[in-house]
Design a protein around this motif. Structure first.
Motif, PDB file in Angstrom:
ATOM      1  N   SER A 181       1.485 -23.425   7.413  1.00 31.88           N
ATOM      2  CA  SER A 181       1.885 -22.740   6.204  1.00 31.88           C
ATOM      3  C   SER A 181       0.648 -21.847   5.919  1.00 31.88           C
ATOM      4  CB  SER A 181       2.742 -23.884   6.058  1.00 31.88           C
ATOM      5  OG  SER A 181       1.161 -24.772   5.437  1.00 31.88           O
ATOM      6  N   THR A 182      -0.824 -22.568   5.167  1.00 37.30           N
ATOM      7  CA  THR A 182      -1.064 -21.424   4.639  1.00 37.30           C
ATOM      8  C   THR A 182      -1.927 -20.666   5.079  1.00 37.30           C
ATOM      9  OG1 THR A 182      -2.316 -24.088   4.421  1.00 37.30           O
ATOM     10  CG2 THR A 182      -3.771 -22.026   3.775  1.00 37.30           C
ATOM     11  N   LEU A 183      -2.026 -20.288   6.362  1.00 32.88           N
ATOM     12  CA  LEU A 183      -2.523 -19.307   6.868  1.00 32.88           C
ATOM     13  C   LEU A 183      -0.722 -17.918   6.743  1.00 32.88           C
ATOM     14  CD1 LEU A 183      -3.430 -20.090  10.610  1.00 32.88           C
ATOM     15  CD2 LEU A 183      -4.493 -18.493   9.077  1.00 32.88           C
ATOM     16  N   HIS A 184       0.190 -18.322   6.859  1.00 30.26           N
ATOM     17  CA  HIS A 184       1.336 -17.747   6.421  1.00 30.26           C
ATOM     18  C   HIS A 184       0.563 -17.191   4.807  1.00 30.26           C
ATOM     19  CE1 HIS A 184       2.937 -18.749  10.202  1.00 30.26           C
ATOM     20  NE2 HIS A 184       4.060 -18.117  10.338  1.00 30.26           N
ATOM     21  N   VAL A 185       1.053 -17.975   3.921  1.00 29.98           N
ATOM     22  CA  VAL A 185       0.584 -17.523   2.853  1.00 29.98           C
ATOM     23  C   VAL A 185      -0.160 -16.900   2.362  1.00 29.98           C
ATOM     24  CG1 VAL A 185       0.408 -18.660   0.510  1.00 29.98           C
ATOM     25  CG2 VAL A 185       1.377 -20.206   2.042  1.00 29.98           C
ATOM     26  N   TYR A 186      -1.850 -17.232   3.109  1.00 29.10           N
ATOM     27  CA  TYR A 186      -3.070 -16.469   2.860  1.00 29.10           C
ATOM     28  C   TYR A 186      -2.839 -14.663   3.380  1.00 29.10           C
ATOM     29  CZ  TYR A 186      -8.065 -15.317   2.423  1.00 29.10           C
ATOM     30  OH  TYR A 186      -8.852 -14.601   2.200  1.00 29.10           O
ATOM     31  N   PHE A 187      -2.216 -15.034   4.629  1.00 29.51           N
ATOM     32  CA  PHE A 187      -2.118 -13.237   5.141  1.00 29.51           C
ATOM     33  C   PHE A 187      -1.038 -12.877   4.145  1.00 29.51           C
ATOM     34  CE2 PHE A 187      -0.719  -9.441   7.771  1.00 29.51           C
ATOM     35  CZ  PHE A 187      -1.163  -9.861   9.056  1.00 29.51           C
ATOM     36  N   THR A 188      -0.129 -12.887   3.674  1.00 33.39           N
ATOM     37  CA  THR A 188       0.855 -12.090   2.487  1.00 33.39           C
ATOM     38  C   THR A 188      -0.506 -11.783   1.259  1.00 33.39           C
ATOM     39  OG1 THR A 188       1.566 -14.645   1.359  1.00 33.39           O
ATOM     40  CG2 THR A 188       2.833 -13.555   3.236  1.00 33.39           C
ATOM     41  N   CYS A 189      -1.268 -12.800   0.879  1.00 31.91           N
ATOM     42  CA  CYS A 189      -2.394 -12.731   0.232  1.00 31.91           C
ATOM     43  C   CYS A 189      -3.093 -10.953   0.008  1.00 31.91           C
ATOM     44  CB  CYS A 189      -3.047 -13.001  -0.178  1.00 31.91           C
ATOM     45  SG  CYS A 189      -2.696 -15.123  -0.304  1.00 31.91           S
ATOM     46  N   PHE A 190      -3.017 -10.389   1.380  1.00 32.89           N
ATOM     47  CA  PHE A 190      -3.824  -9.024   1.485  1.00 32.89           C
ATOM     48  C   PHE A 190      -3.280  -8.235   0.714  1.00 32.89           C
ATOM     49  CE2 PHE A 190      -4.985 -11.255   5.776  1.00 32.89           C
ATOM     50  CZ  PHE A 190      -6.538 -11.284   5.626  1.00 32.89           C
ATOM     51  N   ALA A 191      -1.584  -7.965   0.655  1.00 32.92           N
ATOM     52  CA  ALA A 191      -0.412  -7.492   0.339  1.00 32.92           C
ATOM     53  C   ALA A 191      -0.947  -7.361  -1.794  1.00 32.92           C
ATOM     54  CB  ALA A 191       0.768  -7.062   0.022  1.00 32.92           C
ATOM     55  N   PRO A 192      -1.281  -8.076  -1.970  1.00 26.19           N
ATOM     56  CA  PRO A 192      -1.688  -7.510  -3.733  1.00 26.19           C
ATOM     57  C   PRO A 192      -3.154  -7.554  -4.001  1.00 26.19           C
ATOM     58  CG  PRO A 192      -1.733 -10.521  -3.239  1.00 26.19           C
ATOM     59  CD  PRO A 192      -1.047  -9.446  -2.040  1.00 26.19           C
ATOM     60  N   ALA A 193      -4.140  -8.208  -2.683  1.00 28.94           N
ATOM     61  CA  ALA A 193      -5.411  -7.914  -3.042  1.00 28.94           C
ATOM     62  C   ALA A 193      -5.640  -6.322  -2.436  1.00 28.94           C
ATOM     63  CB  ALA A 193      -6.275  -8.708  -1.374  1.00 28.94           C
ATOM     64  N   GLY A 194      -5.256  -5.190  -1.923  1.00 31.22           N
ATOM     65  CA  GLY A 194      -5.237  -4.090  -1.212  1.00 31.22           C
ATOM     66  C   GLY A 194      -4.194  -3.319  -2.399  1.00 31.22           C
ATOM     67  N   ALA A 195      -3.065  -4.334  -2.746  1.00 35.45           N
ATOM     68  CA  ALA A 195      -2.563  -3.262  -4.000  1.00 35.45           C
ATOM     69  C   ALA A 195      -3.626  -3.451  -5.315  1.00 35.45           C
ATOM     70  CB  ALA A 195      -1.214  -3.735  -4.502  1.00 35.45           C
ATOM     71  N   LEU A 196      -4.749  -4.529  -5.635  1.00 39.16           N
ATOM     72  CA  LEU A 196      -5.222  -4.142  -7.083  1.00 39.16           C
ATOM     73  C   LEU A 196      -6.726  -3.191  -6.846  1.00 39.16           C
ATOM     74  CD1 LEU A 196      -4.319  -7.737  -8.075  1.00 39.16           C
ATOM     75  CD2 LEU A 196      -3.366  -5.692  -9.487  1.00 39.16           C
ATOM     76  N   ALA A 197      -6.936  -3.065  -5.794  1.00 36.16           N
ATOM     77  CA  ALA A 197      -8.035  -3.091  -5.352  1.00 36.16           C
ATOM     78  C   ALA A 197      -7.833  -1.095  -5.155  1.00 36.16           C
ATOM     79  CB  ALA A 197      -8.877  -3.032  -3.814  1.00 36.16           C
ATOM     80  N   LEU A 198      -6.818  -0.494  -4.393  1.00 38.13           N
ATOM     81  CA  LEU A 198      -6.528   0.312  -4.775  1.00 38.13           C
ATOM     82  C   LEU A 198      -5.675   0.833  -6.688  1.00 38.13           C
ATOM     83  CD1 LEU A 198      -5.299   3.284  -3.873  1.00 38.13           C
ATOM     84  CD2 LEU A 198      -2.935   2.166  -2.994  1.00 38.13           C
ATOM     85  N   SER A 199      -5.493   0.000  -7.275  1.00 38.81           N
ATOM     86  CA  SER A 199      -5.191   0.109  -8.545  1.00 38.81           C
ATOM     87  C   SER A 199      -6.747   0.362  -9.375  1.00 38.81           C
ATOM     88  CB  SER A 199      -4.549  -1.456  -9.421  1.00 38.81           C
ATOM     89  OG  SER A 199      -3.022  -0.660  -8.742  1.00 38.81           O
ATOM     90  N   ALA A 200      -7.384  -0.383  -9.040  1.00 39.17           N
ATOM     91  CA  ALA A 200      -8.798  -0.112  -9.265  1.00 39.17           C
ATOM     92  C   ALA A 200      -9.260   0.853  -9.156  1.00 39.17           C
ATOM     93  CB  ALA A 200      -9.780  -1.071  -9.319  1.00 39.17           C
ATOM     94  N   LEU A 201      -9.171   1.681  -7.930  1.00 45.03           N
ATOM     95  CA  LEU A 201      -9.659   3.051  -7.551  1.00 45.03           C
ATOM     96  C   LEU A 201      -9.394   4.048  -7.838  1.00 45.03           C
ATOM     97  CD1 LEU A 201     -11.649   4.516  -5.520  1.00 45.03           C
ATOM     98  CD2 LEU A 201      -9.820   4.444  -4.036  1.00 45.03           C
ATOM     99  N   ALA A 202      -7.709   3.650  -8.609  1.00 46.37           N
ATOM    100  CA  ALA A 202      -6.938   4.806  -9.472  1.00 46.37           C
ATOM    101  C   ALA A 202      -6.775   5.386 -10.068  1.00 46.37           C
ATOM    102  CB  ALA A 202      -5.156   4.782  -9.245  1.00 46.37           C
ATOM    103  N   LEU A 203      -7.796   4.042 -11.414  1.00 48.30           N
ATOM    104  CA  LEU A 203      -8.143   4.251 -12.637  1.00 48.30           C
ATOM    105  C   LEU A 203      -9.889   4.573 -13.025  1.00 48.30           C
ATOM    106  CD1 LEU A 203      -6.055   0.993 -13.768  1.00 48.30           C
ATOM    107  CD2 LEU A 203      -5.770   2.992 -14.182  1.00 48.30           C
ATOM    108  N   ARG A 204     -10.046   4.351 -11.686  1.00 49.30           N
ATOM    109  CA  ARG A 204     -11.904   5.088 -12.375  1.00 49.30           C
ATOM    110  C   ARG A 204     -11.852   6.556 -11.073  1.00 49.30           C
ATOM    111  NH1 ARG A 204     -15.045  -0.419 -10.692  1.00 49.30           N
ATOM    112  NH2 ARG A 204     -16.992   1.379 -11.406  1.00 49.30           N
ATOM    113  N   PRO A 205     -11.606   7.625 -11.139  1.00 50.12           N
ATOM    114  CA  PRO A 205     -11.529   8.556 -11.068  1.00 50.12           C
ATOM    115  C   PRO A 205     -12.509   9.093 -10.039  1.00 50.12           C
ATOM    116  CG  PRO A 205      -9.885   8.943 -12.722  1.00 50.12           C
ATOM    117  CD  PRO A 205     -10.826   7.403 -12.966  1.00 50.12           C
ATOM    118  N   GLY A 206     -13.886   8.690 -11.108  1.00 48.69           N
ATOM    119  CA  GLY A 206     -14.907   9.272 -10.727  1.00 48.69           C
ATOM    120  C   GLY A 206     -15.639   8.219  -9.785  1.00 48.69           C
ATOM    121  N   LEU A 207     -15.417   7.137  -9.315  1.00 48.64           N
ATOM    122  CA  LEU A 207     -15.432   6.088  -9.021  1.00 48.64           C
ATOM    123  C   LEU A 207     -16.966   6.504  -7.602  1.00 48.64           C
ATOM    124  CD1 LEU A 207     -16.708   3.280  -8.696  1.00 48.64           C
ATOM    125  CD2 LEU A 207     -14.139   2.884  -7.670  1.00 48.64           C
TER     126      LEU A 207
END
Length: 312
Positions: A181-207
């Motif tokens: 059950s934990t592996l299933h939940v942990y795998f879904t954690c990749f979705a918000p992780a990737g999305a928030l990482a992309l948000s950080a990139l989008a909010l910093r154009p000069g990164l």
């Protein structure tokens, strides 16, 4: 069926939204480690600084997770004793609290590993003068993986029967159930992780300039983030849609417990589609708004199962 008070339902909705940030923090160290390990020689600088940015993003987000842990404890007492307060004989070492207190220890260890990794990967002068090849990337990846394992343990321990095994269940069976059950939940954690990482990139154009990387590498970094955001909920959606279709093809009406999950599943599936478009379109900056839409749809999908209780 016993209905929960409205304030508890609202509490659960808020906790579901906070899980987007907490779960992202749990998975970001794992993505950071894989970013380092996947880096080719000509992209080693991009991967080294990308990994550091993900670890740096994970650290503040990680402090949302203890809030959810405390919320779960208070909610447990609210449901059992009818009030949001700790019992008089409360102790972190009491059998009922062992899963939560041990999870907090695992979380603190993960945060410590993350801090050590960030300290090791800090630029001494400027990003342009940092040579990733001379910074022992495998050691940094190991620290990120150690942090990810600690966060995984922190996710698993609250559901472990540390106070005693249920009747008729062996230790190996319990461990297998918790791990699965934990592996299933942990795998879904990749979705918000990737999305928030992309948000950080989008909010910093000069990164990219701070990484001393060509600006055209931004699309590659954005696509990498979109990939993790996309795949996180694909197994979840396939499994849930399979169950829904199976019941829909049977004679008779669909059970309420299944039908009430359909709006949530639709929202999460649409979020996956948003990140899929970003990945296959190579994530140009002009469609970064799809990532924000995906995050909003994911938050909505996680809240809907609890919010639907208010409409019944």
């Amino acid at each position: 069926m016993h209905e929960l008070p409205g304030w508890i339902v609202l509490w659960q909705c808020l906790a579901a939204m906070l899980k987007v940030f907490a779960h992202a923090a749990l998975a970001l160290p794992c993505i950071a480690a894989l970013t380092l390990l996947a880096g080719r020689r000509e992209k080693s600088r991009l991967c080294a600084f990308g990994s550091r940015e993900m670890a740096l993003l994970s650290l503040p987000l990680a402090f949302v997770w203890p809030l959810l842990l405390i919320s779960d404890v208070l909610l447990l007492f609210a449901l059992t004793q009818g009030a949001v307060r700790l019992p008089e004989n409360f102790s972190p070492g009491m059998p009922a609290m062992l899963p939560y207190s041990s999870a907090l220890v695992a979380w603190l260890t993960g945060v410590l590993c993350l801090c050590v990794q960030l300290w090791r990967s800090r630029p001494h002068a400027s990003p342009a003068t940092l040579s990733p090849e001379n910074r022992q990337p495998h050691m940094s990846a190991g620290l990120c993986l150690a942090s990810a394992l600690c966060f995984f343990a922190a996710l698993a321990l609250p559901v472990c029967p540390l106070a005693g095994l249920p009747e008729g269940l062996t230790a190996s069976q319990a461990a297998l159930a918790v791990m699965s059950s934990t592996l299933h939940v942990y795998f879904t954690c990749f979705a918000p992780a990737g999305a928030l990482a992309l948000s950080a990139l989008a909010l910093r154009p000069g990164l990219m300039q701070t990484w001393a990387c060509p600006q055209e590498d931004e699309a590659l970094a954005a696509r990498w983030c979109a990939l993790w955001a996309m795949i996180g909920y694909i197994p979840y959606c396939l499994d849930r849609w399979g169950v829904c279709l199976g019941f829909a093809l049977r004679p008779g009406s669909m059970p309420p417990v299944i039908s009430l999950r359909v709006p949530s599943l639709v929202a999460i599936s649409l979020a996956v589609m948003c990140w899929g478009i970003l990945f296959f379109r190579r994530a140009p900056r002009k469609i970064y708004w799809l990532n924000t839409l995906g995050l909003l749809l994911l938050s909505l999908g996680l809240c809907l199962p609890f919010a639907s209780a208010l409409w019944r």
